[in-house]
Design a protein around this motif. Sequence first.
Motif, PDB file in Angstrom:
ATOM      1  N   ILE A 186      20.662 -61.693 -15.742  1.00  0.00           N
ATOM      2  CA  ILE A 186      19.878 -61.496 -14.602  1.00  0.00           C
ATOM      3  C   ILE A 186      20.424 -59.768 -14.010  1.00  0.00           C
ATOM      4  O   ILE A 186      19.891 -59.035 -12.954  1.00  0.00           O
ATOM      5  CB  ILE A 186      20.673 -62.881 -13.837  1.00  0.00           C
ATOM      6  CG1 ILE A 186      20.466 -61.985 -12.453  1.00  0.00           C
ATOM      7  CG2 ILE A 186      22.558 -62.766 -13.950  1.00  0.00           C
ATOM      8  CD1 ILE A 186      19.836 -62.950 -11.281  1.00  0.00           C
ATOM      9  N   TRP A 187      21.193 -59.555 -14.732  1.00  0.00           N
ATOM     10  CA  TRP A 187      22.095 -58.008 -14.220  1.00  0.00           C
ATOM     11  C   TRP A 187      20.763 -57.305 -14.743  1.00  0.00           C
ATOM     12  O   TRP A 187      21.028 -56.241 -14.144  1.00  0.00           O
ATOM     13  CB  TRP A 187      23.148 -58.003 -15.093  1.00  0.00           C
ATOM     14  CG  TRP A 187      24.194 -56.745 -14.669  1.00  0.00           C
ATOM     15  CD1 TRP A 187      24.261 -55.226 -14.351  1.00  0.00           C
ATOM     16  CD2 TRP A 187      25.546 -56.811 -14.070  1.00  0.00           C
ATOM     17  NE1 TRP A 187      24.533 -54.239 -14.017  1.00  0.00           N
ATOM     18  CE2 TRP A 187      25.316 -55.475 -13.988  1.00  0.00           C
ATOM     19  CE3 TRP A 187      26.271 -57.781 -13.765  1.00  0.00           C
ATOM     20  CZ2 TRP A 187      26.947 -54.825 -13.551  1.00  0.00           C
ATOM     21  CZ3 TRP A 187      26.998 -57.209 -12.916  1.00  0.00           C
ATOM     22  CH2 TRP A 187      27.228 -56.041 -12.923  1.00  0.00           C
ATOM     23  N   LYS A 188      20.351 -57.415 -15.858  1.00  0.00           N
ATOM     24  CA  LYS A 188      18.898 -56.477 -16.255  1.00  0.00           C
ATOM     25  C   LYS A 188      17.664 -56.672 -15.299  1.00  0.00           C
ATOM     26  O   LYS A 188      17.773 -55.568 -14.412  1.00  0.00           O
ATOM     27  CB  LYS A 188      18.666 -56.829 -17.365  1.00  0.00           C
ATOM     28  CG  LYS A 188      17.914 -55.615 -18.113  1.00  0.00           C
ATOM     29  CD  LYS A 188      18.062 -56.020 -19.868  1.00  0.00           C
ATOM     30  CE  LYS A 188      17.094 -54.754 -20.682  1.00  0.00           C
ATOM     31  NZ  LYS A 188      17.280 -56.046 -22.617  1.00  0.00           N
ATOM     32  N   TRP A 189      17.745 -57.763 -14.679  1.00  0.00           N
ATOM     33  CA  TRP A 189      16.869 -57.690 -13.868  1.00  0.00           C
ATOM     34  C   TRP A 189      16.919 -57.096 -12.396  1.00  0.00           C
ATOM     35  O   TRP A 189      16.548 -56.004 -11.905  1.00  0.00           O
ATOM     36  CB  TRP A 189      16.573 -59.837 -13.458  1.00  0.00           C
ATOM     37  CG  TRP A 189      15.174 -59.537 -12.630  1.00  0.00           C
ATOM     38  CD1 TRP A 189      14.180 -59.880 -12.783  1.00  0.00           C
ATOM     39  CD2 TRP A 189      15.570 -60.199 -11.135  1.00  0.00           C
ATOM     40  NE1 TRP A 189      13.424 -59.569 -11.400  1.00  0.00           N
ATOM     41  CE2 TRP A 189      14.544 -60.088 -10.498  1.00  0.00           C
ATOM     42  CE3 TRP A 189      16.806 -60.057 -10.399  1.00  0.00           C
ATOM     43  CZ2 TRP A 189      13.835 -60.256  -9.011  1.00  0.00           C
ATOM     44  CZ3 TRP A 189      17.004 -59.884  -9.053  1.00  0.00           C
ATOM     45  CH2 TRP A 189      15.397 -60.511  -8.667  1.00  0.00           C
ATOM     46  N   LEU A 190      17.985 -57.136 -11.574  1.00  0.00           N
ATOM     47  CA  LEU A 190      18.845 -57.203 -10.566  1.00  0.00           C
ATOM     48  C   LEU A 190      18.502 -55.464 -10.439  1.00  0.00           C
ATOM     49  O   LEU A 190      18.359 -54.679 -10.190  1.00  0.00           O
ATOM     50  CB  LEU A 190      20.367 -57.842 -10.273  1.00  0.00           C
ATOM     51  CG  LEU A 190      20.499 -57.823  -8.722  1.00  0.00           C
ATOM     52  CD1 LEU A 190      19.539 -57.680  -8.149  1.00  0.00           C
ATOM     53  CD2 LEU A 190      21.697 -58.078  -8.643  1.00  0.00           C
TER      54      LEU A 190
END
Length: 211
Positions: free
Chosen positions: A157-161
Motif C-alpha cells: 500500500i505504501w508503494k502504491w500511495l
Amino acid sequence: MTCRCKSRFNAVFMKNLEWYMKNIYGKFKIELFNRLGNTVLEIGAGTGINLGYYRKGTDLTVVEPSKDMIGFLKEKARKSDIKLHIIEGVGEKLPFDDNSFDSVVTTLVLCSVQSQTKVLREIKRVLKPEGRFIFIEHVVAPEHTLTYSVQNVLQPIWKWLFEGCDIKRDTASAIRKFFPDAYIKNVRFNSPFIPVNYHIVGYGIKKDHSA
Ligand SMILES: C[S@@+](CC[C@H](N)C(=O)[O-])C[C@H]1O[C@@H](n2cnc3c(N)ncnc32)[C@H](O)[C@@H]1O
C-alpha cells in the motif's frame, strides 16, 4: 488523459512535512552538505527542501521527474542564493557527460527510483574522480524486529500511495557495489512514521575512474 492526483498529493504531502524533516534530518544534512564541492547534482530534489543547506555560490543542478515537485522547487529557488538549473528527468538516465560534477546528493530518493543499480551507475559516471556522493536514505529494518514486520504488511500500500517508494530496500548493499569504501552510518529515529524509521546516512568517494 492521465490523472496527476497522486503526484500532486505527494508533492503537497512532502511540502507540508518540510518542518518535520528539517527537525529530524537537519543536523545530518549540515554535516554532510559542508563537504560538498562547487558543482553539485541533486537527484530527486522534490520540493527543494535541501536548497537551504547548500553553500552560497554553489552551482547546483537538480534532476526531478515530478512536475508538481518542480513547481514547489521553483518557488523556493526564487528566494535562494543558489545558482540553480532544474532538469525534468530521472536518475536512471542522466543527461550529463562523464566526470561532470564535484558532488552528487540524494536524500530519500533511492527508495523510489525504479532501478537503484542504474541510478548508482549513473551517479558514479557523472562524478569527477575523487568526487563525493552523499546520501540519507530510509532502508529495510533488521529482520525479526517489529518494524520489519510492519514494513512487510505495509509495503504494497505504501508503494502504491507514495509512487513507488519501497520501504524494504537494502540500499547500503546497493551503494557498496559502486562505492565499496563508502562511509555508511545506521541511524534509527523514533518517529511516528514507523515504517521509515531505519536510515543510512553517509558518503562515498569515486575512487576508480571507470564509470
Ligand atoms: C520522498 S521524495 C524526497 C524528496 C527530497 N529529496 C527530500 O529529501 O525531501 C522522493 C523524490 O524522488 C523523486 N523520484 C522518484 N523517482 C525518481 C527517479 N527515478 N529519478 C529521480 N528522482 C526520482 C520523486 O519525484 C520525489 O521528488
